[in-house]
Design a protein around this motif. Sequence first.
Motif, PDB file in Angstrom:
ATOM      1  N   UNK A  55      14.322   1.905 -10.530  1.00  0.00           N
ATOM      2  CA  UNK A  55      14.707   3.262 -10.155  1.00  0.00           C
ATOM      3  C   UNK A  55      13.630   4.222 -10.628  1.00  0.00           C
ATOM      4  N   UNK A  56      13.340   5.225  -9.804  1.00  0.00           N
ATOM      5  CA  UNK A  56      12.348   6.222 -10.203  1.00  0.00           C
ATOM      6  C   UNK A  56      12.613   7.543  -9.499  1.00  0.00           C
ATOM      7  N   UNK A  57      12.156   8.612 -10.142  1.00  0.00           N
ATOM      8  CA  UNK A  57      12.008   9.894  -9.481  1.00  0.00           C
ATOM      9  C   UNK A  57      10.548   9.974  -9.065  1.00  0.00           C
ATOM     10  N   UNK A  58      10.293  10.086  -7.791  1.00  0.00           N
ATOM     11  CA  UNK A  58       8.931   9.998  -7.278  1.00  0.00           C
ATOM     12  C   UNK A  58       8.119  11.211  -7.724  1.00  0.00           C
ATOM     13  N   UNK A  59       6.909  10.945  -8.141  1.00  0.00           N
ATOM     14  CA  UNK A  59       5.968  12.004  -8.489  1.00  0.00           C
ATOM     15  C   UNK A  59       4.694  11.832  -7.688  1.00  0.00           C
ATOM     16  N   UNK A  60       3.797  10.999  -8.200  1.00  0.00           N
ATOM     17  CA  UNK A  60       2.511  10.779  -7.549  1.00  0.00           C
ATOM     18  C   UNK A  60       2.628   9.721  -6.455  1.00  0.00           C
ATOM     19  N   UNK A  61       2.284  10.089  -5.244  1.00  0.00           N
ATOM     20  CA  UNK A  61       2.274   9.111  -4.143  1.00  0.00           C
ATOM     21  C   UNK A  61       1.231   8.032  -4.407  1.00  0.00           C
ATOM     22  N   UNK A  62       0.126   8.427  -5.014  1.00  0.00           N
ATOM     23  CA  UNK A  62      -0.949   7.481  -5.311  1.00  0.00           C
ATOM     24  C   UNK A  62      -0.463   6.380  -6.253  1.00  0.00           C
ATOM     25  N   UNK A  63       0.313   6.745  -7.255  1.00  0.00           N
ATOM     26  CA  UNK A  63       0.820   5.740  -8.190  1.00  0.00           C
ATOM     27  C   UNK A  63       1.780   4.781  -7.502  1.00  0.00           C
ATOM     28  N   UNK A  64       2.625   5.312  -6.616  1.00  0.00           N
ATOM     29  CA  UNK A  64       3.538   4.404  -5.924  1.00  0.00           C
ATOM     30  C   UNK A  64       2.774   3.465  -5.007  1.00  0.00           C
ATOM     31  N   UNK A  65       1.740   3.956  -4.367  1.00  0.00           N
ATOM     32  CA  UNK A  65       0.915   3.082  -3.540  1.00  0.00           C
ATOM     33  C   UNK A  65       0.233   2.011  -4.382  1.00  0.00           C
ATOM     34  N   UNK A  66      -0.117   2.357  -5.621  1.00  0.00           N
ATOM     35  CA  UNK A  66      -0.698   1.358  -6.529  1.00  0.00           C
ATOM     36  C   UNK A  66       0.302   0.236  -6.809  1.00  0.00           C
ATOM     37  N   UNK A  67       1.585   0.608  -6.947  1.00  0.00           N
ATOM     38  CA  UNK A  67       2.618  -0.411  -7.146  1.00  0.00           C
ATOM     39  C   UNK A  67       2.738  -1.282  -5.902  1.00  0.00           C
ATOM     40  N   UNK A  68       2.661  -0.677  -4.719  1.00  0.00           N
ATOM     41  CA  UNK A  68       2.712  -1.463  -3.485  1.00  0.00           C
ATOM     42  C   UNK A  68       1.537  -2.436  -3.409  1.00  0.00           C
ATOM     43  N   UNK A  69       0.353  -1.985  -3.787  1.00  0.00           N
ATOM     44  CA  UNK A  69      -0.809  -2.879  -3.803  1.00  0.00           C
ATOM     45  C   UNK A  69      -0.599  -4.021  -4.787  1.00  0.00           C
ATOM     46  N   UNK A  70       0.016  -3.713  -5.932  1.00  0.00           N
ATOM     47  CA  UNK A  70       0.291  -4.764  -6.914  1.00  0.00           C
ATOM     48  C   UNK A  70       1.258  -5.796  -6.348  1.00  0.00           C
ATOM     49  N   UNK A  71       2.254  -5.345  -5.592  1.00  0.00           N
ATOM     50  CA  UNK A  71       3.189  -6.285  -4.955  1.00  0.00           C
ATOM     51  C   UNK A  71       2.445  -7.211  -4.004  1.00  0.00           C
ATOM     52  N   UNK A  72       1.567  -6.643  -3.213  1.00  0.00           N
ATOM     53  CA  UNK A  72       0.801  -7.454  -2.259  1.00  0.00           C
ATOM     54  C   UNK A  72      -0.111  -8.442  -2.979  1.00  0.00           C
ATOM     55  N   UNK A  73      -0.765  -7.979  -4.035  1.00  0.00           N
ATOM     56  CA  UNK A  73      -1.682  -8.850  -4.779  1.00  0.00           C
ATOM     57  C   UNK A  73      -0.952  -9.986  -5.488  1.00  0.00           C
ATOM     58  N   UNK A  74       0.209  -9.661  -6.074  1.00  0.00           N
ATOM     59  CA  UNK A  74       0.946 -10.655  -6.854  1.00  0.00           C
ATOM     60  C   UNK A  74       1.801 -11.577  -5.982  1.00  0.00           C
ATOM     61  N   UNK A  75       2.021 -11.189  -4.732  1.00  0.00           N
ATOM     62  CA  UNK A  75       2.827 -12.020  -3.841  1.00  0.00           C
ATOM     63  C   UNK A  75       4.298 -11.997  -4.153  1.00  0.00           C
TER      64      UNK A  75
END
Length: 529
Positions: free
Chosen positions: A310-330
């Motif tokens: 759960x999160x309150x969204x702040x930086x779109x860039x940080x959330x995109x970093x989490x999405x990239x981490x999901x893709x990288x980690x599979x």
Amino acid sequence: MTKLKVMTFALPGVLACGAAAAAVVLSAWWWFLAVPMAVLVAVGVWDVCQRRHSVLRNYPVLGHFRFAMEAVRPELQQYFIERNFDGRPFDRDTRSIVYERAKGTDAEEPFGTERDLYEPGSEYLVPSMAPRPVHEDPPRVRIGGPDCTRPYDMALLNVSAMSFGSLSAQAVTALNTGAREGGFAHDTGEGGLSEYHLRPGGDLVWEIGTGYFGCRTGDGRFDERQFAEKAAHDQVKCLSLKLSQGAKPGIGGVLPGAKVNAEIASVRGVPEGVTVVSPPYHTAFSTPRGLVRFLARMRELADGKPVGFKLCVGSRREFLAVCKAMLDEGTAPDFIIVDGAEGGTGAAPMEFADHVGLPLTDGLITVHNALVGTGLRERIRIGASGKVATGGDLVKRLAQGADYANAARAMMFALGCIQAQRCHTNTCPVGVATQDPRRAAALDVDDKARRVHRYQRATVKSGLQIMAAMGVDHPRELHPGLLLHRVDPHTVRSGAQLYEWLAPGQLLDEAPRSWAEDWAAADPGRFAP
């Protein structure tokens, strides 16, 4: 000394002396006047001598009326001044519809709307010329991606995160009993699993915050053994990691020491009577990649149950970093709960509640778009929380990209909350947000559990009726074009026109100009806004 001070002392003093003399000479009944006048003189002397309040030094005795009026101002505002549709945080119309549905009475309005439908900011759901039949059985949302072996079917509306400690034992018991009767989920909040969550038998989403309450070591770090033991409870259907909360993102939770009794201290693993401040950050990870790996470890420890955050969204860039981490980690979470900045709390600094974090509409659209653009949306469900109280609120959030919604304060209204806004003082007048045994005892668990159940059922039914009127057979058919916004007195735009919506996998192919900078800068190795 000013004339007002002279009059303040002189008049009561003269009256007190005169009344005392009359009581001695004429009748003892004069003491009934002499004693109050003497008290006023004493108060006036104290006011002039004290150094804490300048207004009392300048206006002895009379200055107390200022403090008295300030104390009753919220009640005067709520009951005598505010109109049905402009109260805050929730207006009277919204509170009334929750109360009526909780009681099982008709929540209907005579003679038409009181709102100005031409006011900029007004929103409208689009009805169809060919309405559909209303479904008798509400649809449910399957929570569980490819890494989950024990998926859970979530209701469209559930109890949002509220901890035992913030709420009384009676309130938690009533909420979970209502969830059991209605077949919807109850989020525990970050305060740990208590017997009041477990005893009634309702489905639970166990929330883990930065304090790791209920699964923490002696120095406040995450304890895998305790977590695995408690996650194994059959009632625990999902595990939610709290990154931030809508009303106070970035500062952690706060439970005043007056509420930390021996029982709460035992549940949380903290000292009794001491204010509990959750740290603003997690110690179990420090990067987007670490977050994704930690979520995967939580799922492993929970024997394959759905895991999300759960999160309150702040930086779109940080959330995109989490999405990239999901893709990288599979691997990826099974769900994400977006908490709007308009969400509630028991205690938070005003500056955070008013000025930090994205409101639910912006945060929800950001998360939905990011997951769609990275090709992750089909495996991750999105929950929305933040002032969801009516069927219209539910449909609006589903149209903006959510799969289901959670409600906290609306559920409190169903329990009997009157929006006294005394949650942080331990003096809740209806026994919901307090640990005072006398106040909490006023809350009848059986009656309030029925009200919670009736409210949730009626609100979901209302949402299904609205969807049927819109010509929609299933929530997945809702889309932003069905929600209209009045941007000025002469212009109406749909959500599809007002906001940019990404195509599946668009960020992976070629990011649009408006997203390109954030997408390029997003680094799965660090949180950097």
